[in-house]
Design an enzyme around this catalytic site. Structure first.
Site, PDB file in Angstrom:
ATOM      1  N   HIS A 121       0.874  -1.183   0.000  1.00 33.04           N
ATOM      2  CA  HIS A 121       0.000   0.000   0.000  1.00 33.04           C
ATOM      3  C   HIS A 121       0.912   1.235   0.000  1.00 33.04           C
ATOM      4  O   HIS A 121       2.021   1.171   0.544  1.00 33.04           O
ATOM      5  CB  HIS A 121      -0.830  -0.061   1.282  1.00 33.04           C
ATOM      6  CG  HIS A 121      -1.911   0.954   1.403  1.00 33.04           C
ATOM      7  ND1 HIS A 121      -1.673   2.256   1.772  1.00 33.04           N
ATOM      8  CD2 HIS A 121      -3.248   0.860   1.220  1.00 33.04           C
ATOM      9  CE1 HIS A 121      -2.811   2.921   1.820  1.00 33.04           C
ATOM     10  NE2 HIS A 121      -3.784   2.099   1.483  1.00 33.04           N
ATOM     11  N   ASP A 198       3.079  -4.232   8.236  1.00 32.96           N
ATOM     12  CA  ASP A 198       1.834  -3.494   8.034  1.00 32.96           C
ATOM     13  C   ASP A 198       0.693  -4.480   8.279  1.00 32.96           C
ATOM     14  O   ASP A 198       0.448  -5.387   7.468  1.00 32.96           O
ATOM     15  CB  ASP A 198       1.819  -2.952   6.594  1.00 32.96           C
ATOM     16  CG  ASP A 198       0.481  -2.334   6.211  1.00 32.96           C
ATOM     17  OD1 ASP A 198      -0.494  -2.483   6.976  1.00 32.96           O
ATOM     18  OD2 ASP A 198       0.408  -1.706   5.144  1.00 32.96           O
ATOM     19  N   GLN A 201      -4.515  -5.178   7.199  1.00 34.58           N
ATOM     20  CA  GLN A 201      -5.492  -6.171   6.716  1.00 34.58           C
ATOM     21  C   GLN A 201      -5.424  -7.489   7.477  1.00 34.58           C
ATOM     22  O   GLN A 201      -6.206  -8.397   7.198  1.00 34.58           O
ATOM     23  CB  GLN A 201      -5.273  -6.441   5.217  1.00 34.58           C
ATOM     24  CG  GLN A 201      -5.468  -5.238   4.318  1.00 34.58           C
ATOM     25  CD  GLN A 201      -6.915  -4.748   4.285  1.00 34.58           C
ATOM     26  OE1 GLN A 201      -7.844  -5.455   4.689  1.00 34.58           O
ATOM     27  NE2 GLN A 201      -7.125  -3.528   3.829  1.00 34.58           N
ATOM     28  N   LYS A 224     -10.725  -0.557  10.493  1.00 33.19           N
ATOM     29  CA  LYS A 224     -10.925  -1.764   9.683  1.00 33.19           C
ATOM     30  C   LYS A 224     -11.297  -2.959  10.554  1.00 33.19           C
ATOM     31  O   LYS A 224     -11.470  -4.064  10.054  1.00 33.19           O
ATOM     32  CB  LYS A 224      -9.652  -2.076   8.894  1.00 33.19           C
ATOM     33  CG  LYS A 224      -9.313  -1.023   7.832  1.00 33.19           C
ATOM     34  CD  LYS A 224      -8.083  -1.429   7.060  1.00 33.19           C
ATOM     35  CE  LYS A 224      -7.429  -0.277   6.351  1.00 33.19           C
ATOM     36  NZ  LYS A 224      -8.015   0.019   5.059  1.00 33.19           N
ATOM     37  N   CYS A 362      -4.759   2.338  -3.614  1.00 33.71           N
ATOM     38  CA  CYS A 362      -3.509   2.889  -3.064  1.00 33.71           C
ATOM     39  C   CYS A 362      -2.328   1.976  -3.333  1.00 33.71           C
ATOM     40  O   CYS A 362      -1.427   1.836  -2.494  1.00 33.71           O
ATOM     41  CB  CYS A 362      -3.634   3.152  -1.563  1.00 33.71           C
ATOM     42  SG  CYS A 362      -4.882   4.360  -1.180  1.00 33.71           S
TER      43      CYS A 362
HETATM   44  N1  PMP Z   1      -1.864  -0.774   4.525  1.00 37.45           N
HETATM   45  C1  PMP Z   1      -2.809  -1.559   4.000  1.00 37.45           C
HETATM   46  C2  PMP Z   1      -2.452  -2.936   3.558  1.00 37.45           C
HETATM   47  C3  PMP Z   1      -4.107  -1.072   3.878  1.00 37.45           C
HETATM   48  O1  PMP Z   1      -5.054  -1.849   3.345  1.00 37.45           O
HETATM   49  C4  PMP Z   1      -4.404   0.242   4.329  1.00 37.45           C
HETATM   50  C5  PMP Z   1      -5.800   0.803   4.199  1.00 37.45           C
HETATM   51  N2  PMP Z   1      -6.365   0.678   2.934  1.00 37.45           N
HETATM   52  C6  PMP Z   1      -3.378   1.004   4.876  1.00 37.45           C
HETATM   53  C7  PMP Z   1      -2.118   0.471   4.961  1.00 37.45           C
HETATM   54  C8  PMP Z   1      -3.605   2.405   5.368  1.00 37.45           C
HETATM   55  O2  PMP Z   1      -4.466   2.409   6.444  1.00 37.45           O
HETATM   56  P1  PMP Z   1      -5.043   3.800   7.023  1.00 37.45           P
HETATM   57  O3  PMP Z   1      -5.611   4.515   5.832  1.00 37.45           O
HETATM   58  O4  PMP Z   1      -6.095   3.365   7.991  1.00 37.45           O
HETATM   59  O5  PMP Z   1      -3.915   4.513   7.655  1.00 37.45           O
END
Ligand code: PMP
Length: 408
Positions: A121, A198, A201, A224, A362
């Site tokens: 991401h 990270d 998920q 999430k 993203c």
């Molecule tokens: N890493 C991953 C794998 C994600 O799916 C996401 C959210 N789509 C993020 C980071 C970023 O999370 P946040 O927008 O809650 O900071």
């Protein structure tokens, strides 16, 4: 698991969207909230709110207990050694930026390597690009198989004694692949590097034990995993956190201040300058309770079953391409319908009350590797059912017909 009883606890699910019962298949972007979380935040504001850590009065103590109680819950949830290893942040993005800006910038230099994957991401890519630019370190990428898997052998070959930081997602938000983070952490440590994970998920879906993984840093977002927006956490080993400089300065994080200098509190407080997200933390604590009552293993099993069911239903649709590994995947399916733009797919589905995501998620570099500019994505959580996946499959069939193509 009684899905009907679980669904009952999510007020938002009981509505019609565009004349159809809502089918919410976008939990990987943000999950919905159970009554217990909504009530915990409401109760906090109605009964206990005041600023934390400095009030001598009763409400100040109650608010502090609620905030620190939430930290304890999160620490137990991740099996951290102590609550002091939990830094509350705005979410995964802020947590990863904190590690990059505070830890990595101070240890990286010319000739050093930061190793990440191509499926990251943007939140786990751009902070490392910035560190590389600022320090002269090299950004290196794990090779990735056709199905999006990273093997332990490839990790062995990529991580070297020059590697200072390895940072990888536990579960990909596009491919649904689960990465072997424990094995990669062991390789990182053998080479003297720290392991950052990270967990955006993974934490909502599976039992995560940071000590078992031996992660040095682990990050996630509350929104999430049934919690409120604006709250998440960085887990960091205590010895590492206390060796790191704060990146935000102000009230709450200091020990002693005079006109020309200041000293910092120990972690986690040195990283929590200013009035924190108290109500968010309270809601996150309630979300942890909610998930633990259901049981993380039950959640994991249910979501993987849904994912496999969706894979079977969707993979037989002609002209529908699924990205990532096969049936055995985390709770999401990323796909494209031949000759139909994913935004059009999502728009037609929305007209039937079905919420899915469309876009680059993203992950622009990964989209380029997959040779697409965007994809559609359906993601599943504890409140989803096989019936909803049947509705998704039917709607996709109709979408294909609507755009003038026959499906076998
Ligand atoms: N890493 C991953 C794998 C994600 O799916 C996401 C959210 N789509 C993020 C980071 C970023 O999370 P946040 O927008 O809650 O900071």
């Amino acid at each position: 698991m009684n899905i009907h009883a679980i669904r009952e606890q999510f007020p938002i699910l009981h509505q019609e969207v565009n004349g159809h019962p809502l089918v919410y298949l976008d939990s990987a972007a943000s999950s919905q909230k159970p009554r217990s979380v909504i009530d915990a935040v409401k109760r906090y504001y109605e009964l206990d709110h005041a600023n934390v850590h400095r009030g001598v009065h009763t409400l100040g103590s109650r608010a502090t207990d609620a905030y620190e109680g939430a930290r304890e819950k999160v620490a137990k949830f991740l099996n951290a050694f102590t609550p002091e290893e939990i830094v509350f942040t705005r979410g995964t993005t802020t947590a990863l930026n904190l590690v990059a800006s505070s830890y990595a910038r101070s240890v990286c230099g010319e000739g050093d390597e930061i190793v990440i994957s191509k499926m990251e991401h943007h939140a786990n890519l751009i902070p490392w690009q910035q560190v590389a630019k600022a320090t002269g370190a090299t950004l290196k990428f794990f090779p990735m198989g056709e199905d999006g898997r990273i093997t332990v052998e490839d990790a062995e070959r990529t991580i070297t004694s020059n590697t200072k930081v390895v940072s990888i997602t536990h579960v990909s938000n596009v491919l649904g692949v689960v990465n072997p983070v424990k094995e990669i952490a062991a390789i990182a440590h053998r080479n003297g590097a720290v392991m950052v994970v990270d967990g955006a998920q993974s934490v909502p879906h599976m039992r995560v034990d940071v000590q078992d993984i031996d992660a040095d840093f682990y990050t996630f977002s509350g929104h999430k995993m049934c919690g409120p927006t604006g709250i998440g956490a960085l887990y960091g080993k205590k010895s590492l956190l206390n060796g790191m400089e704060p990146i935000e300065f102000g009230g709450e994080m200091i020990d002693f201040v005079d006109l020309h200098d200041a000293t910092w509190k120990e972690a986690p407080y040195r990283f929590e300058g200013g009035t924190p997200m108290i109500a968010g933390a309270v809601g996150l604590g309630a979300a942890v309770d909610f998930l633990q009552d259901i049981g993380m293993d039950n959640i994991d099993r249910h979501v993987k079953q849904l994912s496999a069911y969706a894979y079977d239903k969707l993979s037989v649709l002609e002209g529908l391409r699924i990205y990532g590994p096969g049936r055995d995947r985390a709770g999401l399916i990323t796909f494209n319908l031949e000759d139909v733009h994913p935004h059009d797919v999502a728009t037609v589905l929305d007209s039937k009350g079905i919420a899915i995501r469309a876009g680059h998620h993203c992950c622009q570099p990964l989209m380029r590797l997959l040779n697409v500019s965007a994809t559609a994505r359906a993601s599943f959580y504890i409140y989803n059912t096989e019936d909803e996946i049947d509705l998704l499959a039917d709607a996709l069939l109709q979408t294909k017909e609507f755009f003038g193509h026959a499906i076998g």
